[in-house]
Design a protein around this motif. Structure first.
Motif, short mmCIF file in Angstrom:
data_model
loop_
_atom_site.label_atom_id
_atom_site.label_comp_id
_atom_site.label_asym_id
_atom_site.label_seq_id
_atom_site.Cartn_x
_atom_site.Cartn_y
_atom_site.Cartn_z
N ASP A 92 -7.28 -0.49 9.49
CA ASP A 92 -5.80 -0.80 10.13
C ASP A 92 -5.01 -1.39 8.91
OD1 ASP A 92 -6.58 -2.19 13.28
OD2 ASP A 92 -7.75 -0.58 12.09
N TYR A 93 -5.40 -2.28 7.84
CA TYR A 93 -4.54 -2.46 7.03
C TYR A 93 -4.66 -2.13 5.56
CZ TYR A 93 -5.19 -6.21 10.81
OH TYR A 93 -5.24 -6.88 11.93
N THR A 140 -4.05 1.25 2.88
CA THR A 140 -3.10 2.51 2.50
C THR A 140 -4.18 3.33 2.43
OG1 THR A 140 -1.39 1.27 1.57
CG2 THR A 140 -1.40 3.86 1.07
N SER A 190 0.96 3.65 4.60
CA SER A 190 0.72 2.29 4.55
C SER A 190 -0.11 1.79 5.84
CB SER A 190 2.19 1.57 4.28
OG SER A 190 1.63 0.19 4.39
N ARG A 242 0.11 -1.49 6.27
CA ARG A 242 0.82 -2.58 6.63
C ARG A 242 1.94 -2.26 7.38
NH1 ARG A 242 4.81 -4.81 2.61
NH2 ARG A 242 4.45 -2.76 1.93
N ASP A 243 2.66 -1.42 7.28
CA ASP A 243 4.05 -0.87 8.18
C ASP A 243 4.03 0.57 8.39
OD1 ASP A 243 6.06 -0.95 5.17
OD2 ASP A 243 4.56 0.46 5.71
N GLY A 244 2.95 1.26 8.10
CA GLY A 244 3.04 2.83 8.64
C GLY A 244 3.93 3.64 7.71
N SER A 245 4.65 2.95 6.77
CA SER A 245 5.41 3.80 5.88
C SER A 245 4.68 5.03 5.35
CB SER A 245 6.21 3.25 4.94
OG SER A 245 5.17 2.53 4.13
N THR A 246 5.22 6.03 5.04
CA THR A 246 4.68 7.26 4.35
C THR A 246 5.23 7.78 3.22
OG1 THR A 246 5.69 8.90 5.80
CG2 THR A 246 4.00 8.07 6.81
N SER A 262 -1.54 0.38 -2.39
CA SER A 262 -0.28 0.67 -1.69
C SER A 262 0.88 1.60 -2.56
CB SER A 262 0.29 -0.66 -1.28
OG SER A 262 1.45 -0.47 -0.58
#
Length: 121
Positions: A30-31, A33, A52, A54-58, A101
Motif C-alpha cells: 500500500d505505502y 512505490t 507511488s 503514497r498518492d498514486g502518482s505515476t 519514490s
C-alpha cells in the motif's frame, strides 16, 4: 521476505494489448512505490513505469508514454501494467520491484522470474 510474482505475459501481434500483474507477498505494498522494468535480450534492464504508494502518482519511460498505464489494487496487493499498441521493441522479460519514490532504483537487489512479452507477427 518480500516476493513479487509477475504474470500476464505472452505472444501478441504488433498493435495488440496485454495486461501484466505484479502480485506481492511477504509485505503490504500500500505505502510503497512499485515499478515495472523490462530486459530485452542483450540489453540492460530498464525502468518502464512506476506508481507511488503514497498518492498514486505515476511516471513512465518516454518509450511507453501514451501506450502503457500502470495501476494498483491495494485490496489485492497487486500492481498492473496495461500495455496497448504494442511494438516489436517492447519484447522483453518484464519484472516488478519496490523502488525508491519517483525513481527506478530498487530498494532490494532481488528479482522474481518475470513474465515474457513477445510482440511479433
Amino acid at each position: 521476505q518480500v516476493h513479487f510474482v509477475e504474470s500476464g505475459g505472452g505472444l501478441v501481434q504488433p498493435g495488440g494489448s496485454l495486461r501484466l500483474s505484479c502480485a506481492a507477498s511477504g509485505f503490504t505494498l500500500d505505502y510503497y512505490t512499485i515499478a515495472w522494468f523490462r530486459q530485452a535480450p542483450g540489453k540492460e534492464r530498464e525502468g518502464v513505469s512506476g506508481i507511488s504508494g503514497r498518492d498514486g502518482s505515476t511516471y513512465y519511460a518516454d518509450s511507453v508514454k501514451g501506450r502503457f498505464t500502470i495501476s494498483r489494487d491495494n485490496a489485492k496487493n497487486t500492481v498492473y501494467l496495461q500495455m496497448n499498441s504494442l511494438k516489436p521493441e517492447d519484447t522483453a522479460v518484464y519484472y516488478c520491484a519496490q523502488v525508491y519514490s519517483g525513481s527506478y532504483h530498487p530498494v532490494y537487489d532481488y528479482w522474481g522470474q518475470g513474465t515474457q512479452v513477445t510482440v511479433s507477427s
